[in-house]
Design an enzyme around this catalytic site. Structure first.
Site, mmCIF file in Angstrom:
data_model
loop_
_atom_site.group_PDB
_atom_site.id
_atom_site.type_symbol
_atom_site.label_atom_id
_atom_site.label_comp_id
_atom_site.label_asym_id
_atom_site.label_seq_id
_atom_site.Cartn_x
_atom_site.Cartn_y
_atom_site.Cartn_z
ATOM 1 N N GLY A 202 0.784 -1.207 -0.124
ATOM 2 C CA GLY A 202 -0.100 -0.334 -0.328
ATOM 3 C C GLY A 202 0.897 1.499 0.146
ATOM 4 O O GLY A 202 1.659 1.930 -0.729
ATOM 5 N N ALA B 113 -0.275 14.180 -9.951
ATOM 6 C CA ALA B 113 -1.599 13.376 -8.727
ATOM 7 C C ALA B 113 -1.577 14.514 -7.363
ATOM 8 O O ALA B 113 -2.712 15.013 -7.297
ATOM 9 C CB ALA B 113 -1.793 12.304 -8.601
ATOM 10 N N GLU C 279 -2.323 8.650 -3.196
ATOM 11 C CA GLU C 279 -1.659 9.196 -3.884
ATOM 12 C C GLU C 279 -0.313 9.617 -2.489
ATOM 13 O O GLU C 279 0.390 10.403 -2.930
ATOM 14 C CB GLU C 279 -2.136 10.721 -4.949
ATOM 15 C CG GLU C 279 -3.261 10.437 -5.365
ATOM 16 C CD GLU C 279 -2.775 8.938 -6.478
ATOM 17 O OE1 GLU C 279 -1.906 8.588 -6.580
ATOM 18 O OE2 GLU C 279 -3.850 8.787 -7.082
HETATM 19 C C1 LIG Z 1 -10.758 5.577 -3.346
HETATM 20 C C2 LIG Z 1 -9.932 4.891 -3.097
HETATM 21 C C3 LIG Z 1 -9.122 4.834 -4.305
HETATM 22 C C4 LIG Z 1 -7.666 4.124 -4.640
HETATM 23 N N1 LIG Z 1 -7.493 4.006 -5.964
HETATM 24 C C5 LIG Z 1 -6.198 4.027 -6.043
HETATM 25 C C6 LIG Z 1 -5.579 3.218 -7.505
HETATM 26 O O1 LIG Z 1 -6.689 3.921 -8.840
HETATM 27 N N2 LIG Z 1 -4.137 2.995 -7.879
HETATM 28 C C7 LIG Z 1 -3.784 2.675 -6.868
HETATM 29 O O2 LIG Z 1 -2.487 1.619 -7.120
HETATM 30 N N3 LIG Z 1 -3.868 2.864 -5.542
HETATM 31 C C8 LIG Z 1 -5.130 3.451 -5.135
HETATM 32 N N4 LIG Z 1 -5.552 3.376 -3.930
HETATM 33 C C9 LIG Z 1 -5.148 3.060 -2.680
HETATM 34 C C10 LIG Z 1 -3.910 4.277 -2.094
HETATM 35 O O3 LIG Z 1 -3.526 4.776 -2.968
HETATM 36 C C11 LIG Z 1 -3.718 3.800 -0.294
HETATM 37 O O4 LIG Z 1 -5.103 3.320 -0.006
HETATM 38 C C12 LIG Z 1 -2.700 4.677 0.126
HETATM 39 O O5 LIG Z 1 -1.801 4.524 -0.214
HETATM 40 C C13 LIG Z 1 -2.612 4.389 1.543
HETATM 41 O O6 LIG Z 1 -2.339 2.400 1.446
HETATM 42 P P1 LIG Z 1 -2.968 1.571 2.369
HETATM 43 O O7 LIG Z 1 -4.264 1.991 2.765
HETATM 44 O O8 LIG Z 1 -2.723 0.285 2.248
HETATM 45 O O9 LIG Z 1 -2.436 1.823 3.916
HETATM 46 P P2 LIG Z 1 -1.207 1.431 4.849
HETATM 47 O O10 LIG Z 1 -0.410 1.600 3.718
HETATM 48 O O11 LIG Z 1 -2.019 0.017 5.497
HETATM 49 O O12 LIG Z 1 -1.022 1.969 6.004
HETATM 50 C C14 LIG Z 1 -1.941 2.058 6.930
HETATM 51 C C15 LIG Z 1 -1.727 3.303 7.709
HETATM 52 O O13 LIG Z 1 -0.130 3.453 8.828
HETATM 53 C C16 LIG Z 1 0.162 4.216 7.940
HETATM 54 N N5 LIG Z 1 1.687 4.799 6.900
HETATM 55 C C17 LIG Z 1 1.980 3.122 6.536
HETATM 56 N N6 LIG Z 1 3.468 3.588 6.247
HETATM 57 C C18 LIG Z 1 3.949 4.319 7.074
HETATM 58 C C19 LIG Z 1 5.063 5.710 7.775
HETATM 59 N N7 LIG Z 1 6.091 4.844 6.922
HETATM 60 N N8 LIG Z 1 5.329 6.158 8.486
HETATM 61 C C20 LIG Z 1 3.906 6.610 9.085
HETATM 62 N N9 LIG Z 1 2.451 6.061 8.911
HETATM 63 C C21 LIG Z 1 3.019 5.503 7.980
HETATM 64 C C22 LIG Z 1 -0.273 5.061 6.717
HETATM 65 O O14 LIG Z 1 -0.196 6.393 6.722
HETATM 66 C C23 LIG Z 1 -1.907 4.790 6.933
HETATM 67 O O15 LIG Z 1 -2.130 5.812 8.508
HETATM 68 C C24 LIG Z 1 -7.310 4.182 -3.709
HETATM 69 C C25 LIG Z 1 -7.501 3.906 -2.425
HETATM 70 C C26 LIG Z 1 -8.864 4.484 -2.011
HETATM 71 C C27 LIG Z 1 -8.935 4.778 -0.955
#
Ligand SMILES: Cc1cc2nc3c(=O)[nH]c(=O)nc-3n(C[C@H](O)[C@H](O)[C@H](O)COP(=O)(O)OP(=O)(O)OC[C@H]3O[C@@H](n4cnc5c(N)ncnc54)[C@H](O)[C@@H]3O)c2cc1C
Length: 387
Positions: free
Chosen positions: A128, A237, A361
Site C-alpha cells: 500500500g 497527482a 496518492e
Molecule cells: C477510494 C480509493 C481509490 C484508490 N485508487 C487507487 C488506484 O486507482 N490505484 C492504486 O494503485 N491505488 C489506489 N488506492 C490506494 C491508495 O493509494 C492507498 O490506500 C494508500 O496509498 C494507502 O495505502 P494502504 O491503504 O495500504 O494503507 P497502509 O499502507 O496500510 O497504511 C495504514 C496506515 O499506516 C500509515 N503508515 C504506513 N507507512 C507509514 C510510515 N512509514 N510512517 C508513518 N505512517 C505510516 C499510513 O499513513 C496509514 O495511516 C485507492 C484508495 C482509495 C481509498
C-alpha cells in the site's frame, strides 16, 4: 495574482463546465450512487466541448498541452463538484508519455480522445503505502510475460479497456515494471467490489491475475523503471489534489458564508455571532494560504524547478491542502448545524468526499516521511527558500 488572459479563459471554461454539467448531476448521483449511461455520454460530450480532456498531455497526441499551473486551475474548479465527479474529466496516466510511438498510437491517442479508458493499478493487499512491497510478478515465458498476483483499490479496472499494471519482473523487487494489460485476456478476474464512503460513479475493485499472458512489447518504458514512472505520476497527482482541495474549501467557504448571512437565530443572522464569524475568518485564511501555495509551486515547476525539489514541495502542498480542506469543510458543516448532516446538502457530501484526499496518492504520514527525508538530505531551504 493577475491571471493571464489565457489562464483566466481556462479557469472560466472549467468553472462553467463544473456549474453547468456537474452541479445538476450531484443530487441524482447521491440518490442512485451511479451515473446513467446517458449521464456518462453527456459528460463525455461536454468534456470534449469544453476542451478539458487530457489536460496534461501534449496537443500532438490529442491532449490540451496545459502547463502545471493551468492544470491546477482546472482541478480547482472541477474539484468543487461533489460525488467525486471530477474523476470523469479524464486524464490518461502520465507515464504513457514514455510509451513507444506504436503504443502511443494504439493507447494514448484514443485515451486522450475519451475513446478508451486506462486506469493505473499499483496497490495490493500487502503493498500500500510501501509501493516497493508490490508482489505481483511477471515472468518471461517465450515471447510473453506471465502475470500472477492480486490488486486492491484498482479504481476503474471494472470498466477498463486496458490497464497500466505495476508488477515485478522475475520476482525481483529491483525490477518494478509497468505493463499494459488487456482485462479481456484470460486470467483477469474481478474478485470483489467493496463499498466506499463516496461512490462517484466508479468502483475500486479487488482484482486477481492468474497466469495472464502479456506480449513482451506491452512493457511501458523499461524493465525496472516502474517506480520512476509512478513518481512522475505522483508529482502531478499530488499537486492536483492540492488544487482540488482548494476548490473544495472555496465551495465550503462560499456555502457557509451565505448560510451564515441568511440563517437567523436569537433574532440575528448567525454571522453576527463572533463564534461563527471567527470560524469563517479561519476558513477564509486557510483557503487563501493553500491557494497561494498551490499557485506558487505550480508556477515554479513550470519555470523549471529541479525535479527532486519539485517532488519535495509537492508533498508539502498535498499534505497542507488536504488537511486544510478537511478542517475547513468540518467547520462549514458546523455552521450549517443539523442541515449540514443531511445528504441533500452539498456540505455533507463535501465532508465525505474530502476525506480520501488525505489517503490516496500517499497518505499524510507518507508525505511527512518524504518531507523529513528531504530535510535530512537537502536541508530546510528546500522549504524555506522560494525559487
Ligand atoms: C477510494 C480509493 C481509490 C484508490 N485508487 C487507487 C488506484 O486507482 N490505484 C492504486 O494503485 N491505488 C489506489 N488506492 C490506494 C491508495 O493509494 C492507498 O490506500 C494508500 O496509498 C494507502 O495505502 P494502504 O491503504 O495500504 O494503507 P497502509 O499502507 O496500510 O497504511 C495504514 C496506515 O499506516 C500509515 N503508515 C504506513 N507507512 C507509514 C510510515 N512509514 N510512517 C508513518 N505512517 C505510516 C499510513 O499513513 C496509514 O495511516 C485507492 C484508495 C482509495 C481509498
Amino acid at each position: 495574482m493577475d491571471l493571464s488572459t489565457r489562464s483566466r479563459e481556462i479557469q472560466q471554461r472549467a468553472r462553467e463546465f463544473t456549474e453547468k454539467v456537474f452541479f445538476p448531476m450531484e443530487l441524482e448521483l447521491e440518490e442512485t450512487d451511479t451515473l446513467t449511461r446517458a449521464q456518462h455520454q453527456t459528460i463525455k460530450e461536454q468534456v470534449l466541448h469544453y476542451r478539458l480532456n487530457a489536460i496534461d498531455h501534449p496537443i500532438d497526441v490529442g491532449g490540451q498541452g496545459y502547463n502545471i499551473f493551468e492544470q491546477c486551475l482546472v482541478h480547482e474548479e472541477i474539484g468543487k463538484a461533489t460525488g467525486g465527479l471530477w474523476n470523469h474529466v479524464w486524464t490518461p496516466p502520465l507515464p504513457l508519455r514514455e510509451a513507444t510511438e506504436l503504443q502511443k498510437k494504439t493507447y494514448l491517442v484514443p485515451a486522450c480522445a475519451g475513446e478508451i479508458y486506462i486506469p493505473y493499478s499499483i496497490s495490493e493487499p500487502t503493498g500500500g503505502s510501501d509501493a516497493g512491497g508490490v508482489k505481483t510478478t511477471a515472468v518471461l515465458d517465450g515471447d510473453e510475460y506471465v502475470i500472477n498476483g492480486e490488486k486492491m483499490f484498482a479504481s476503474g479496472c471494472e470498466r477498463a479497456d486496458v490497464i497500466l499494471l505495476h508488477a515485478i519482473v522475475d520476482g525481483d523487487p529491483n525490477k518494478p515494471t509497468v505493463f499494459i494489460v488487456d482485462p479481456k485476456a484470460p486470467g483477469f478476474e474481478i474478485t470483489g467490489l467493496p463499498k466506499f464512503m463516496t461512490h462517484g460513479g466508479r468502483d475500486h475493485p479487488n482484482v486477481k491475475y492468474t497466469n495472464m499472458r502479456v506480449p513482451r512489447d506491452r512493457i511501458l518504458g523499461e524493465i525496472g523503471q516502474g517506480l520512476e514512472l509512478t513518481k512522475d505520476w505522483f508529482l502531478e497527482a499530488r499537486i492536483w489534489i492540492g488544487a482540488r482541495c482548494v476548490g473544495i474549501a472555496s465551495r465550503a467557504l462560499d456555502l457557509a458564508t451565505n448560510r451564515a448571512k441568511e440563517r437567523k437565530q436569537f433574532g440575528r443572522a448567525i454571522i453576527d455571532f463572533q463564534g461563527i464569524e471567527f470560524m469563517l475568518a479561519d476558513m477564509a485564511t486557510q483557503t487563501l494560504a493553500a491557494k497561494c501555495m498551490v499557485y506558487r509551486v505550480a508556477e515554479e515547476i513550470d519555470a523549471g524547478l529541479d525535479r527532486k525539489i519539485a517532488h519535495a514541495r509537492v508533498s508539502a502542498v498535498k499534505l497542507f491542502c488536504s488537511e486544510m480542506a478537511g478542517r475547513v469543510v468540518d467547520q462549514a458543516l458546523q455552521i450549517f448545524g443539523g442541515r449540514g448532516y443531511m445528504r441533500e446538502y452539498a456540505i455533507e457530501r463535501l465532508y465525505r468526499d474530502v476525506r480520501v484526499e488525505r489517503i490516496w496518492e500517499g497518505t499524510s504520514e507518507i508525505q511527512k516521511v518524504i518531507i523529513g527525508r528531504h530535510l535530512r538530505k537537502r536541508g530546510p531551504s528546500v522549504y524555506s527558500e522560494l525559487m
